[in-house]
Design an enzyme around this catalytic site. Structure first.
Site, PDB file in Angstrom:
ATOM      1  N   ASP A  53       1.047  -0.832  -0.127  1.00  0.00           N
ATOM      2  CA  ASP A  53      -0.022   0.157  -0.044  1.00  0.00           C
ATOM      3  C   ASP A  53       0.749   1.287   0.007  1.00  0.00           C
ATOM      4  O   ASP A  53       1.649   1.350   0.895  1.00  0.00           O
ATOM      5  CB  ASP A  53      -0.945   0.064   1.425  1.00  0.00           C
ATOM      6  N   ASN A  61      -1.997  13.090  -4.258  1.00  0.00           N
ATOM      7  CA  ASN A  61      -3.455  13.930  -4.958  1.00  0.00           C
ATOM      8  C   ASN A  61      -3.745  15.222  -4.718  1.00  0.00           C
ATOM      9  O   ASN A  61      -3.941  16.128  -5.609  1.00  0.00           O
ATOM     10  CB  ASN A  61      -4.545  12.953  -4.881  1.00  0.00           C
ATOM     11  N   ASP A  70      -2.409   9.667 -10.879  1.00  0.00           N
ATOM     12  CA  ASP A  70      -2.594   8.763 -11.881  1.00  0.00           C
ATOM     13  C   ASP A  70      -1.025   8.287 -12.621  1.00  0.00           C
ATOM     14  O   ASP A  70      -0.539   7.267 -12.665  1.00  0.00           O
ATOM     15  CB  ASP A  70      -3.447   8.952 -13.077  1.00  0.00           C
ATOM     16  N   GLU A  96      -4.656   2.468  -4.416  1.00  0.00           N
ATOM     17  CA  GLU A  96      -2.970   2.446  -4.268  1.00  0.00           C
ATOM     18  C   GLU A  96      -2.760   1.159  -3.631  1.00  0.00           C
ATOM     19  O   GLU A  96      -1.762   1.224  -2.892  1.00  0.00           O
ATOM     20  CB  GLU A  96      -2.565   3.807  -3.636  1.00  0.00           C
TER      21      GLU A  96
END
Ligand SMILES: Nc1nc2c(ncn2[C@@H]2O[C@H](COP(=O)(O)OP(=O)(O)OP(=O)(O)O)[C@@H](O)[C@H]2O)c(=O)[nH]1
Length: 181
Positions: A53, A61, A70, A96
């Protein structure tokens, strides 16, 4: 190869892969883990499931925008694939979160391979088009067959539990599942 066969192959390949990153998708992850368990049941070969993770991905973001997020996910997958061994497989589990299948290693080696990957991700910064460099870190949890489970879901769940311990213990680290959890 006829056009029809080529098209069929392309569609099958698309159905197997996550659209954004090109990593194998969750459906294929399920299938391959089932296959690996069936093989290991016969030949006794151990293997590991690594739950990966990305740390603080929301902050990426928030700081750079979803589009850059992305691109970072794509770059992350490329880097992981560059550093995995030939028989290791990477899957996008969702968002993610990723899973890695490490076949054919004993427990100590599985842990070392995961640690090496974790350090590699931290060391290899991602360079954006405007030359901004982003350092990514990941938290990883490792479960092993047959020690931690004999079904796909047990192994994934235990790798996930170990990954949460890696988060709780400071992130950017690998934890091996322990039965005391
Ligand atoms: N750009 C982009 N973001 C995604 C995608 N999938 C999931 N995310 C984002 O990933 C972030 C995950 O955030 P959290 O679950 O809070 O976790 P985190 O910020 O990584 O923090 P920790 O896991 O606790 O270290 C969310 O902001 C999601 O919107 C995707 O395909 N593209």
């Amino acid at each position: 190869m006829t056009d029809q066969v080529a098209l069929q192959e392309r569609l099958e390949n698309q159905a197997a892969r996550d659209e954004l990153t090109g990593a194998f998708n969750r459906r294929v992850c399920h299938e391959i883990l089932e296959q690996q368990i069936a093989t290991s049941r016969i030949n006794g070969e151990p293997f590991a499931v690594v739950f990966v993770d990305i740390d603080y991905f929301k902050a990426i973001n928030d700081q750079y925008g979803h589009r850059v997020g992305d691109i970072v996910l794509q770059a992350f997958v490329s880097k992981m694939e560059e550093h995995l061994r030939e028989n290791d497989l990477l899957f996008r589990w969702g968002g993610e979160e990723f899973l890695v299948l490490l076949p054919d290693l004993d427990e100590a080696k599985q842990y070392r391979v995961a640690e090496k990957l974790c350090k590699t991700i931290e060391r290899n910064r991602i360079t954006l088009a405007d030359q901004t460099e982003i350092t990514l870190t990941v938290s990883m949890g490792v479960s092993t067959y047959p020690a931690h489970g004999s079904t796909r879901d047990q192994l994934i769940e235990k790798a996930d539990i170990a990954m949460y311990r890696a988060k709780a213990n400071g992130r950017n680290r690998v934890e091996l599942y322990s039965d005391s959890e």
